[in-house]
Design a protein around this motif. Structure first.
Motif, mmCIF file in Angstrom:
data_model
loop_
_atom_site.group_PDB
_atom_site.id
_atom_site.type_symbol
_atom_site.label_atom_id
_atom_site.label_comp_id
_atom_site.label_asym_id
_atom_site.label_seq_id
_atom_site.Cartn_x
_atom_site.Cartn_y
_atom_site.Cartn_z
ATOM 1 N N SER A 297 0.843 -1.197 0.000
ATOM 2 C CA SER A 297 0.000 0.000 0.000
ATOM 3 C C SER A 297 0.875 1.243 0.000
ATOM 4 O O SER A 297 1.987 1.231 0.544
ATOM 5 C CB SER A 297 -0.867 -0.034 1.265
ATOM 6 O OG SER A 297 -1.273 1.257 1.642
ATOM 7 N N GLU A 298 0.338 2.313 -0.589
ATOM 8 C CA GLU A 298 1.041 3.597 -0.542
ATOM 9 C C GLU A 298 1.322 4.004 0.901
ATOM 10 O O GLU A 298 2.314 4.668 1.180
ATOM 11 C CB GLU A 298 0.192 4.681 -1.233
ATOM 12 C CG GLU A 298 0.872 6.040 -1.220
ATOM 13 C CD GLU A 298 0.067 7.157 -1.879
ATOM 14 O OE1 GLU A 298 -0.903 6.878 -2.576
ATOM 15 O OE2 GLU A 298 0.448 8.319 -1.664
ATOM 16 N N GLU A 299 0.459 3.577 1.803
ATOM 17 C CA GLU A 299 0.586 4.017 3.195
ATOM 18 C C GLU A 299 1.427 3.083 4.064
ATOM 19 O O GLU A 299 1.551 3.300 5.268
ATOM 20 C CB GLU A 299 -0.811 4.188 3.816
ATOM 21 C CG GLU A 299 -1.754 5.070 3.008
ATOM 22 C CD GLU A 299 -1.167 6.441 2.629
ATOM 23 O OE1 GLU A 299 -0.256 6.925 3.327
ATOM 24 O OE2 GLU A 299 -1.612 7.009 1.610
ATOM 25 N N MET B 219 -2.135 -1.411 -3.597
ATOM 26 C CA MET B 219 -3.157 -0.370 -3.725
ATOM 27 C C MET B 219 -2.779 0.987 -3.188
ATOM 28 O O MET B 219 -1.920 1.127 -2.324
ATOM 29 C CB MET B 219 -4.497 -0.819 -3.143
ATOM 30 C CG MET B 219 -4.522 -1.224 -1.697
ATOM 31 S SD MET B 219 -6.084 -2.090 -1.326
ATOM 32 C CE MET B 219 -7.281 -0.828 -1.700
ATOM 33 N N ASP B 220 -3.410 1.981 -3.770
ATOM 34 C CA ASP B 220 -3.410 3.329 -3.218
ATOM 35 C C ASP B 220 -4.779 3.459 -2.561
ATOM 36 O O ASP B 220 -5.790 3.629 -3.237
ATOM 37 C CB ASP B 220 -3.243 4.356 -4.345
ATOM 38 C CG ASP B 220 -3.278 5.785 -3.805
ATOM 39 O OD1 ASP B 220 -3.539 5.951 -2.606
ATOM 40 O OD2 ASP B 220 -3.052 6.715 -4.597
ATOM 41 N N PRO B 221 -4.834 3.326 -1.210
ATOM 42 C CA PRO B 221 -6.138 3.238 -0.547
ATOM 43 C C PRO B 221 -6.988 4.509 -0.708
ATOM 44 O O PRO B 221 -8.206 4.441 -0.773
ATOM 45 C CB PRO B 221 -5.786 3.022 0.927
ATOM 46 C CG PRO B 221 -4.352 2.598 0.936
ATOM 47 C CD PRO B 221 -3.710 3.180 -0.280
ATOM 48 N N LEU B 222 -6.319 5.669 -0.748
ATOM 49 C CA LEU B 222 -7.100 6.912 -0.940
ATOM 50 C C LEU B 222 -6.330 7.851 -1.862
ATOM 51 O O LEU B 222 -5.498 8.647 -1.422
ATOM 52 C CB LEU B 222 -7.391 7.591 0.404
ATOM 53 C CG LEU B 222 -8.428 8.697 0.284
ATOM 54 C CD1 LEU B 222 -9.796 8.137 -0.084
ATOM 55 C CD2 LEU B 222 -8.541 9.485 1.574
ATOM 56 N N ASP B 223 -6.621 7.725 -3.140
ATOM 57 C CA ASP B 223 -5.946 8.569 -4.118
ATOM 58 C C ASP B 223 -6.627 9.937 -4.191
ATOM 59 O O ASP B 223 -7.847 10.031 -4.142
ATOM 60 C CB ASP B 223 -6.013 7.914 -5.505
ATOM 61 C CG ASP B 223 -5.382 8.797 -6.551
ATOM 62 O OD1 ASP B 223 -4.161 9.003 -6.470
ATOM 63 O OD2 ASP B 223 -6.100 9.326 -7.410
ATOM 64 N N GLY B 224 -5.780 10.967 -4.286
ATOM 65 C CA GLY B 224 -6.316 12.335 -4.401
ATOM 66 C C GLY B 224 -6.701 12.910 -3.054
ATOM 67 O O GLY B 224 -7.517 13.827 -2.971
ATOM 68 N N SER B 225 -6.085 12.379 -1.977
ATOM 69 C CA SER B 225 -6.556 12.780 -0.639
ATOM 70 C C SER B 225 -6.316 14.262 -0.356
ATOM 71 O O SER B 225 -6.951 14.825 0.530
ATOM 72 C CB SER B 225 -5.935 11.908 0.448
ATOM 73 O OG SER B 225 -4.538 11.983 0.404
ATOM 74 N N LEU C 123 3.653 10.153 -9.995
ATOM 75 C CA LEU C 123 2.747 9.033 -9.708
ATOM 76 C C LEU C 123 3.521 7.733 -9.543
ATOM 77 O O LEU C 123 4.573 7.546 -10.167
ATOM 78 C CB LEU C 123 1.705 8.932 -10.819
ATOM 79 C CG LEU C 123 0.870 10.214 -10.936
ATOM 80 C CD1 LEU C 123 0.019 10.231 -12.182
ATOM 81 C CD2 LEU C 123 0.005 10.400 -9.686
ATOM 82 N N ARG C 124 3.020 6.879 -8.706
ATOM 83 C CA ARG C 124 3.698 5.617 -8.395
ATOM 84 C C ARG C 124 3.293 4.544 -9.415
ATOM 85 O O ARG C 124 2.129 4.409 -9.760
ATOM 86 C CB ARG C 124 3.348 5.156 -6.968
ATOM 87 C CG ARG C 124 4.192 5.747 -5.853
ATOM 88 C CD ARG C 124 4.244 7.226 -5.734
ATOM 89 N NE ARG C 124 2.967 7.880 -5.645
ATOM 90 C CZ ARG C 124 2.465 8.459 -4.560
ATOM 91 N NH1 ARG C 124 3.170 8.487 -3.470
ATOM 92 N NH2 ARG C 124 1.294 9.060 -4.588
ATOM 93 N N GLN C 125 4.306 3.778 -9.845
ATOM 94 C CA GLN C 125 4.059 2.804 -10.920
ATOM 95 C C GLN C 125 3.157 1.653 -10.468
ATOM 96 O O GLN C 125 2.193 1.305 -11.140
ATOM 97 C CB GLN C 125 5.383 2.242 -11.444
ATOM 98 C CG GLN C 125 5.179 1.269 -12.601
ATOM 99 C CD GLN C 125 6.474 0.779 -13.216
ATOM 100 O OE1 GLN C 125 7.547 1.249 -12.860
ATOM 101 N NE2 GLN C 125 6.373 -0.152 -14.132
ATOM 102 N N TYR D 89 0.974 0.986 -7.958
ATOM 103 C CA TYR D 89 -0.436 1.053 -7.550
ATOM 104 C C TYR D 89 -1.161 2.284 -8.081
ATOM 105 O O TYR D 89 -2.279 2.565 -7.663
ATOM 106 C CB TYR D 89 -0.560 0.955 -6.012
ATOM 107 C CG TYR D 89 0.465 1.765 -5.247
ATOM 108 C CD1 TYR D 89 0.324 3.136 -5.102
ATOM 109 C CD2 TYR D 89 1.588 1.158 -4.690
ATOM 110 C CE1 TYR D 89 1.261 3.880 -4.397
ATOM 111 C CE2 TYR D 89 2.541 1.887 -3.998
ATOM 112 C CZ TYR D 89 2.360 3.257 -3.850
ATOM 113 O OH TYR D 89 3.300 3.999 -3.171
ATOM 114 N N GLU D 90 -0.527 3.033 -8.988
ATOM 115 C CA GLU D 90 -1.249 4.119 -9.666
ATOM 116 C C GLU D 90 -1.157 3.919 -11.193
ATOM 117 O O GLU D 90 -2.147 3.685 -11.873
ATOM 118 C CB GLU D 90 -0.705 5.492 -9.252
ATOM 119 C CG GLU D 90 -1.022 5.813 -7.797
ATOM 120 C CD GLU D 90 -0.505 7.151 -7.312
ATOM 121 O OE1 GLU D 90 -1.226 7.801 -6.529
ATOM 122 O OE2 GLU D 90 0.625 7.561 -7.666
ATOM 123 N N ALA D 91 0.078 4.027 -11.727
ATOM 124 C CA ALA D 91 0.239 3.988 -13.192
ATOM 125 C C ALA D 91 -0.163 2.645 -13.805
ATOM 126 O O ALA D 91 -0.890 2.594 -14.801
ATOM 127 C CB ALA D 91 1.682 4.332 -13.561
HETATM 128 MG MG MG Z 1 -2.560 8.341 -5.385
#
Ligand code: MG
Ligand code: AHM
Length: 332
Positions: free
Chosen positions: A85-87, A103-109, A265-267, A269-271
């Motif tokens: 996770s991103e976190e 995963m990115d649990p909350l993108d655009g936070s 952006l992270r490859q 869990y985002e890209a």
């Molecule tokens: Mg994100």
């Protein structure tokens, strides 16, 4: 109203191999997303900083942490070998299974207090014997290895955008029945009428990119011979969903700042998951040099330049960017 997502996942489960496990993970994610959407709507987490930083050095918000916890809890009984996770600085080993989830649990936070749509992005990877059960090997697979990917959008509606490699589907949650009750297939037009980029970074961009953007801005009076519109939400899920609906191009390039030498952006869990959804809807996704899904995966939280959207426009943009390698990246 029928539970359309359940019907879709039931059919998927019957496809053999690891399809049953894929369907089980998606079902668990979809249930957790309903809870997270309610938490966002009801403002249960305080806004502002949570005081800690994630692996990319970004301040974690209370809602980032809540989202991470919520998904991790919901996935406890899912057939997952490991979770990234991103976190979370390091991957977490789960109960066991043939799949790994990033995963990115909350993108655009950073948009949360402004009531702009935010989301959750996920990527499901296979766990193979040659990985020896080691998360660093499993998460080092390129994007084309993804078994399924998608994202939830927490906006006026709760949406699930999903691909299992045979098209990209959009499921809409119906709060009156508590079910994902409607499904449409996404198809991106080949030509773009809108572009999406954080133009405040222009002075840091390579010159060929500045020239490409200038061409879009000049519209009918310039080399492109037609007008374009500009839309940038600053939430990848919102910009990505808009492009799935009506085409366009999104760019988050590398630039001259040390912090953005590989973009933002992270490859993993985002890209990669966005690229999978976009390709399966007939669009294209690139790292500025080649196909995003073929790019070797670097560090767990490694960043990557990302360009995606309408096929023809991505090709035009990447042709411009190809010149960057040969030209100085000094700002104009
Ligand atoms: Mg994100
Ligand atoms: P996040 O995962 O910490 O929210 O960061 C990713 C977000 C994306 O949703 C969005 O595309 C991008 O950051 C916007 O960045 P910027 O504010 O530099 O334009």
């Amino acid at each position: 109203m029928d539970d359309v997502l359940k019907g879709y996942l039931d059919r998927l489960s019957g496809e053999g191999g690891d399809a049953l496990a894929v369907a089980a993970v998606i079902a668990a994610l979809a249930r957790a997303a309903v809870e997270l959407h309610a938490a966002i709507r009801n403002g249960v987490a305080p806004t502002g900083d949570g005081g800690r930083a994630n692996a990319s050095g970004e301040v974690q918000k209370p809602l980032d942490l809540l989202a991470d916890e919520l998904f991790l809890t919901a996935l406890q009984s899912a057939p997952l070998h490991c979770y990234a996770s991103e976190e979370q600085e390091q991957p977490i080993l789960m109960g066991g299974g043939s799949l790994a989830l990033a995963m990115d649990p909350l993108d655009g936070s950073s948009n949360i207090e402004t009531n702009i749509a935010v989301g959750t992005i996920f990527s499901l990877l296979p766990v193979l014997p040659e990985h020896g059960g080691r998360p660093e090997r499993i998460f080092a697979q390129a994007g084309h290895a993804q078994r399924a990917a998608g994202f939830f959008v927490y906006g006026a509606q709760l949406l699930l955008i999903l691909t299992c490699g045979a098209g990209t589907e959009c499921f809409v949650f119906d709060p009156t029945t508590g079910k994902y009750g409607r499904r449409t297939s996404c198809r991106i037009p080949a030509q773009a009428c809108e572009y999406s980029i954080n133009a405040a970074n222009r002075r840091h961009w390579p010159r060929p990119l500045q020239r490409y953007l200038r061409g879009l801005e000049l519209g009918g009076a310039g080399p492109r011979g037609r007008d374009f519109g500009m839309r940038y939400a600053g939430s990848l899920v919102a910009d990505g969903y808009r492009i799935l609906q009506r085409g366009g191009i999104f760019l988050y390039p590398a630039d001259a700042r040390d912090s953005h030498s590989s973009g933002r952006l992270r490859q993993l869990y985002e890209a990669n998951p966005i690229a999978f959804c976009i390709e399966q809807a007939g669009g294209a996704a690139s790292d500025g040099v080649g196909r995003m899904l073929d790019r070797p995966q670097g560090d767990l939280h490694g960043k990557v330049p990302l360009i995606f959207g309408s096929r023809d426009e991505v090709e035009i943009a990447t042709r411009h960017l190809a010149q960057s390698a040969a030209v100085s990246t000094a700002a104009e």
